[in-house]
Each structure stands twice: as structure tokens, then as C-alpha cells.
Design a protein around this motif. Structure first.
Motif, PDB file in Angstrom:
ATOM      1  N   UNK A   1      46.960  31.629  39.047  1.00  0.00           N
ATOM      2  CA  UNK A   1      46.079  30.428  39.258  1.00  0.00           C
ATOM      3  C   UNK A   1      47.059  29.453  40.260  1.00  0.00           C
ATOM      4  N   UNK A   2      48.305  29.471  39.794  1.00  0.00           N
ATOM      5  CA  UNK A   2      49.156  28.369  40.473  1.00  0.00           C
ATOM      6  C   UNK A   2      49.731  29.108  41.912  1.00  0.00           C
ATOM      7  N   UNK A   3      49.878  30.356  41.698  1.00  0.00           N
ATOM      8  CA  UNK A   3      50.310  31.270  43.046  1.00  0.00           C
ATOM      9  C   UNK A   3      49.274  31.277  43.982  1.00  0.00           C
ATOM     10  N   UNK A   4      48.269  31.457  43.715  1.00  0.00           N
ATOM     11  CA  UNK A   4      47.061  31.622  44.478  1.00  0.00           C
ATOM     12  C   UNK A   4      46.930  30.159  45.357  1.00  0.00           C
ATOM     13  N   UNK A   5      46.970  29.227  44.363  1.00  0.00           N
ATOM     14  CA  UNK A   5      46.838  27.647  44.874  1.00  0.00           C
ATOM     15  C   UNK A   5      47.762  27.396  45.953  1.00  0.00           C
ATOM     16  N   UNK A   6      48.979  27.872  45.630  1.00  0.00           N
ATOM     17  CA  UNK A   6      50.019  27.582  46.599  1.00  0.00           C
ATOM     18  C   UNK A   6      49.951  28.326  47.989  1.00  0.00           C
ATOM     19  N   UNK A   7      49.506  29.772  47.855  1.00  0.00           N
ATOM     20  CA  UNK A   7      49.542  30.532  48.916  1.00  0.00           C
ATOM     21  C   UNK A   7      48.178  30.045  49.915  1.00  0.00           C
ATOM     22  N   UNK A   8      47.004  29.650  49.229  1.00  0.00           N
ATOM     23  CA  UNK A   8      45.795  29.319  49.895  1.00  0.00           C
ATOM     24  C   UNK A   8      46.233  27.937  50.802  1.00  0.00           C
ATOM     25  N   UNK A   9      46.715  27.111  49.768  1.00  0.00           N
ATOM     26  CA  UNK A   9      46.789  25.538  50.119  1.00  0.00           C
ATOM     27  C   UNK A   9      47.931  25.790  51.507  1.00  0.00           C
ATOM     28  N   UNK A  10      48.846  26.698  51.613  1.00  0.00           N
ATOM     29  CA  UNK A  10      49.805  26.630  52.677  1.00  0.00           C
ATOM     30  C   UNK A  10      49.091  27.217  53.814  1.00  0.00           C
ATOM     31  N   UNK A  11      48.298  28.371  53.742  1.00  0.00           N
ATOM     32  CA  UNK A  11      47.643  28.768  54.838  1.00  0.00           C
ATOM     33  C   UNK A  11      46.642  27.862  55.496  1.00  0.00           C
ATOM     34  N   UNK A  12      45.874  27.129  54.586  1.00  0.00           N
ATOM     35  CA  UNK A  12      44.971  26.209  55.154  1.00  0.00           C
ATOM     36  C   UNK A  12      45.580  24.994  55.968  1.00  0.00           C
ATOM     37  N   UNK A  13      46.693  24.616  55.350  1.00  0.00           N
ATOM     38  CA  UNK A  13      47.475  23.426  55.892  1.00  0.00           C
ATOM     39  C   UNK A  13      48.311  23.568  57.243  1.00  0.00           C
ATOM     40  N   UNK A  14      49.064  24.759  57.208  1.00  0.00           N
ATOM     41  CA  UNK A  14      49.967  25.159  58.179  1.00  0.00           C
ATOM     42  C   UNK A  14      49.361  25.898  59.205  1.00  0.00           C
ATOM     43  N   UNK A  15      48.547  27.057  58.855  1.00  0.00           N
ATOM     44  CA  UNK A  15      47.984  27.945  59.975  1.00  0.00           C
ATOM     45  C   UNK A  15      46.671  27.542  60.634  1.00  0.00           C
ATOM     46  N   UNK A  16      45.844  26.815  59.400  1.00  0.00           N
ATOM     47  CA  UNK A  16      44.713  26.352  60.067  1.00  0.00           C
ATOM     48  C   UNK A  16      44.652  24.780  60.522  1.00  0.00           C
ATOM     49  N   UNK A  17      45.796  24.361  60.093  1.00  0.00           N
ATOM     50  CA  UNK A  17      46.112  22.774  60.410  1.00  0.00           C
ATOM     51  C   UNK A  17      44.769  21.877  59.915  1.00  0.00           C
ATOM     52  N   UNK A  18      44.470  22.182  58.690  1.00  0.00           N
ATOM     53  CA  UNK A  18      43.426  21.366  58.145  1.00  0.00           C
ATOM     54  C   UNK A  18      43.833  20.167  57.253  1.00  0.00           C
ATOM     55  N   UNK A  19      45.306  19.860  57.328  1.00  0.00           N
ATOM     56  CA  UNK A  19      45.585  18.845  56.667  1.00  0.00           C
ATOM     57  C   UNK A  19      45.249  18.403  55.450  1.00  0.00           C
ATOM     58  N   UNK A  20      45.082  17.281  55.048  1.00  0.00           N
ATOM     59  CA  UNK A  20      44.909  17.056  53.476  1.00  0.00           C
ATOM     60  C   UNK A  20      43.761  17.677  53.052  1.00  0.00           C
ATOM     61  N   UNK A  21      42.552  17.936  53.765  1.00  0.00           N
ATOM     62  CA  UNK A  21      41.414  18.585  53.549  1.00  0.00           C
ATOM     63  C   UNK A  21      41.802  20.190  53.188  1.00  0.00           C
ATOM     64  N   UNK A  22      42.683  20.932  53.889  1.00  0.00           N
ATOM     65  CA  UNK A  22      43.110  22.098  53.566  1.00  0.00           C
ATOM     66  C   UNK A  22      43.889  22.129  52.179  1.00  0.00           C
ATOM     67  N   UNK A  23      44.544  21.047  51.988  1.00  0.00           N
ATOM     68  CA  UNK A  23      45.336  21.019  50.637  1.00  0.00           C
ATOM     69  C   UNK A  23      44.502  20.957  49.175  1.00  0.00           C
ATOM     70  N   UNK A  24      43.263  20.243  49.560  1.00  0.00           N
ATOM     71  CA  UNK A  24      42.235  20.113  48.429  1.00  0.00           C
ATOM     72  C   UNK A  24      41.500  21.353  48.445  1.00  0.00           C
ATOM     73  N   UNK A  25      41.104  21.925  49.552  1.00  0.00           N
ATOM     74  CA  UNK A  25      40.299  23.300  49.475  1.00  0.00           C
ATOM     75  C   UNK A  25      41.253  24.216  48.930  1.00  0.00           C
ATOM     76  N   UNK A  26      42.469  24.269  49.028  1.00  0.00           N
ATOM     77  CA  UNK A  26      43.435  25.351  48.433  1.00  0.00           C
ATOM     78  C   UNK A  26      43.341  25.245  46.953  1.00  0.00           C
ATOM     79  N   UNK A  27      43.162  24.008  46.281  1.00  0.00           N
ATOM     80  CA  UNK A  27      43.261  23.662  44.809  1.00  0.00           C
ATOM     81  C   UNK A  27      41.650  24.012  44.560  1.00  0.00           C
ATOM     82  N   UNK A  28      40.740  23.885  45.105  1.00  0.00           N
ATOM     83  CA  UNK A  28      39.457  24.014  44.781  1.00  0.00           C
ATOM     84  C   UNK A  28      38.924  25.623  44.696  1.00  0.00           C
TER      85      UNK A  28
END
Length: 419
Positions: free
Chosen positions: A152-179
Motif C-alpha cells: 500500500x505505501x509503496x504504491x501510494x508513493x509511486x502513483x503520487x510521484x507520477x501524478x505530481x511530477x509527470x502529470x503536473x497535477x500538484x496537490x490533487x495528484x498527491x491526493x489521488x495518489x493516496x486514494x
């Protein structure tokens, strides 16, 4: 020791993932963006206490207690899963409906509204996940426990980083990376206890197993939620009195504090079922030896870790994050004092529920939460984030003294008469 090893791996991965994610968010979003995410995450964790409703802790106790009765454990596990689905769904609906009030009326951050609504979607799934983890802990299947937690924790990290850095989704990307990972892992976790699930029938319902699980969980959720609020009220009140940038600075100090809680938290996952079994067998002497050994060793290890952070804290903050986060250093030092002392109790934190006095956790947590809130109200407006650290550290020391005074009552009084 094997169980502690897997528990430690689980918590170490969680802390490392949390640290790496905060580093990414701090660098990409700055103190303000990190502060908003920290507030959303804090509300998520607080809501999770009610979503899970202490059912995981109840299952750890009952599965360990009735480990030799397969039919009984199946009833408890199945009831726990049903209860988790109900409490998780209710909590999600409540957060969704209150998102406007929390974001605008309390914190005056309109951008949080949509973030909280997205967060509310994952509560039923994290509740199921916690119930499964509690079951695995009760069976002492720590390898499976660690696998689910690490995944759970590793996937949250990877998905969040992908959404924040590569898709530039900012805070929304971090929250989606958790959910998103929480929903997926919540469904996958059911696979690990599928052989222990039974369909509800008339006998099943007449045994009132679900009622017993929820009753036990009620005291756990009251204690845990108040306890969590107690240790995170500082961040919430910084957001209320100050601004999201100050929350970001304080969040960096809190990240390093997670390191000092790593060892006692991993040990506590193993002491919980061990104390439960020994108490059921009336082997009070074994419990006393365990308490003395565990608390002393944890205190020594925590002291060494704190000394390391005191010496190298500034360098670590400026290197890992940026010089703009150096205001985090002094609050970190103040927090280390309280958490070093509190780590001794953390290692045996489920003591009361393990011996059947779960209501004590709630009462003590309520007292300490009120104390911490009073300190924060007094210190934050005057001293800012340093005042928040002073309030938390002081109340942690008082809380630890109260806990060990009560434990001494059991050791010197009640158990001495029975041994």
C-alpha cells in the motif's frame, strides 16, 4: 524476533515512503502546497479512525484469544468485515457532506473542498484493509501483514510521484495518489482472509458477534481518534491560527519525528497479541518481564536516534528539502524530547485493550487531548510553530507518566494478588 522483524519492515517502509513523498511534495509544491496536503492527510487519518472503528484491534484480540477455535474466529472475522464496510461507508458520506465547512469555515482554504470530497471515496476500502490487517496480526501472520502494508505505501508513493511530477497535477495528484491505491489494496486485501469468511446465517446473527466487535471497537476508536487528534492537533491548530505555509514547516519536523516512533510502533504490534495470550493464561509474571525489557530497550534506542537528529538535523533538513525549510529545526528539537519519553509507552501502547480494560485508553486519551488543546491555545498564538512543539512535547511527557502510574497499579496491586 521474527515477528518484530516483519513488523519493523512494514513500518520502516511506511515511514520511508512517507518521507520520500514529503520530500517530493516539499520540493515540487513548496511549504504552502505541502501544508495543504498535510491538512488533508491529517483529516484523512483522523477520519480513518472512525472508518475502521477499532475493528482491526478487536479482531487482533479475539482472533488471538480464540485461535484454537476455528469456527469462532470465522464468526469474528466475518462480522468484522461486515462492520468495516458499514462504518467506512458512513464515515465517507459524513466527510463528503462536511467538506465545505471544514475547508472554508475552519481553515479558510476553498481549494481543500474538492480534495476532501475525493478523499472521502476511499474510507470503506481502508476500513476493510484495517480489518484484514487486524486479523493477520491476531493470527501472527506477520509476513502477510507486512506485504499488504508495504504494498500500500509503496504504491501510494509511486502513483503520487507520477501524478505530481509527470502529470503536473500538484496537490490533487498527491491526493489521488493516496486514494486510488487505497481503494485497490482494500479490495485485494480480502483475498488474504477469504478462507476465514462465512456467509451470515441465523445462528451467526443470534450470537451477537458483530455487536461484541463493535462494542470493543467503540472504545478503541474513541481512544485512537482522541489519541490521534492529541498528537496531530498541533498541525490542525497551526492551520487554524496561522497559515498553510507554517503547517508545511511543521510537517517537515513531524516527518523526522516518525523515525523515533518507528521502533516502538513495530514492537507494539508484537507485544499486543503476546500480552493478550499471556493475560488469558494468567501468566502475569511473563507480562511484567516483557514490559520491563521492552520499555528499557526502546528508550535507549530512541535516545540514540534523537541525539543523531539533534546533531545533524539542520544539515538533513537543508539537504533533503531546502534551506527555506530550516524554520523546522527548532520545533523538531523540542518534539524530540517529548517523543523520546513517550516512545517507551508506545512500545506497549495496546496494553489496556490486551488485558480487557480498553475503556482506560479512551479516558486517558481524552484527558491528554484536552491538556494538549489547552497548551496549543496558550502557546501557538504567542510562539507560533515553536509553541505548538512545546505544547505537544509537554503533554506527551505528562501522558507517559500517567500511563506508567496506572500500569504500576496493575503490576503492584491487582496482579500481585493473583500471582
Amino acid at each position: 524476533m521474527r515477528d518484530v522483524q516483519w513488523s519493523f519492515i512494514s513500518l520502516a517502509t511506511s515511514s520511508l515512503s512517507h518521507l520520500l513523498l514529503r520530500i517530493v511534495l516539499g520540493r515540487e509544491l513548496g511549504p504552502s502546497g505541502l501544508g495543504i496536503y498535510t491538512l488533508v492527510f491529517t483529516i484523512y487519518i483522523f477520519g480513518m479512525q472512525f472508518a475502521a472503528f477499532g475493528i482491526g484491534s478487536a479482531l487482533t484480540k479475539y482472533v488471538a484469544e480464540f485461535n484454537d477455535n476455528l469456527a469462532k474466529t470465522k464468526e469474528y472475522i466475518s462480522s468484522g468485515m461486515i462492520g468495516s464496510l458499514i462504518t467506512g461507508s458512513v464515515t465517507g458520506v459524513v466527510l463528503y457532506l462536511l467538506s465545505n465547512i471544514i475547508s472554508i469555515s475552519i481553515f479558510n482554504i476553498p481549494g481543500m473542498v474538492s480534495l476532501l470530497k475525493v478523499t472521502a471515496l476511499c474510507f470503506p476500502f481502508i476500513a476493510i484493509n484495517k480489518a484484514v490487517l487486524g486479523t493477520l496480526n491476531g493470527f501472527r501472520r506477520m509476513k502477510a501483514f507486512a506485504f499488504l502494508d508495504v504494498a500500500l505505501n509503496v504504491i501510494i508513493l509511486l502513483v503520487s510521484v507520477f501524478l505530481v511530477i509527470f502529470l503536473d497535477m500538484k496537490v490533487l495528484g498527491a491526493v489521488l495518489g493516496l486514494v486510488i491505491p487505497t481503494i485497490i489494496l482494500g479490495l485485494i486485501s480480502i483475498f488474504f482472509v477469504r478462507s476465514s469468511l462465512i456467509y451470515p446465517n441465523r445462528t451467526f446473527l443470534q450470537n451477537n458477534i458483530l455487536r461484541d466487535v463493535l462494542r470493543f471497537g467503540l472504545y478503541v476508536v474513541l481512544g485512537n481518534s482522541i489519541g490521534y487528534l492529541y498528537t496531530h492537533i498541533d498541525s490542525l491548530m497551526i492551520g487554524y491560527y496561522l497559515n498553510e505555509e507554517d503547517v508545511g514547516f511543521y510537517a517537515v519536523a513531524a516527518i523526522f519525528i516518525q523515525g523515533i516512533t518507528l521502533i516502538p510502533s513495530s514492537v507494539q504490534r508484537v507485544t499486543s497479541p503476546t500480552i493478550t495470550k499471556n493475560h488469558a493464561k494468567k501468566e502475569y509474571g511473563s507480562i511484567v518481564k516483557l514490559l520491563k525489557s521492552v520499555t528499557l530497550k526502546v528508550f535507549l534506542l530512541s535516545s540514540l536516534f534523537s541525539l543523531f537528529l539533534i546533531v545533524f538535523g539542520k544539515t538533513l533538513i537543508s539537504t533533503i528539502f531546502d534551506n527555506m525549510f530550516l524554520p523546522s529545526y527548532l520545533p523538531l528539537i523540542i518534539l524530540l524530547i517529548g517523543y523520546t519519553i513517550y516512545s517507551t509507552f508506545m512500545s506497549i501502547g495496546t496494553f489496556y485493550s490486551s488485558i480487557g480494560y480498553v475503556e482506560l485508553s479512551y479516558k486517558i486519551a481524552l484527558f491528554s487531548a484536552i491538556l494538549n488543546i489547552v497548551f496549543n491555545i496558550a502557546f501557538i498564538p504567542k510562539y507560533g510553530i515553536i509553541g505548538a512543539a512545546m505544547a505537544t512535547s509537554t503533554s506527551l511527557i505528562v501522558l507517559t507518566l500517567v500511563h506508567f502510574f496506572i500500569i504500576r497499579h496493575f503490576v503492584k496491586g491487582i496482579w500481585k494478588l493473583k500471582m
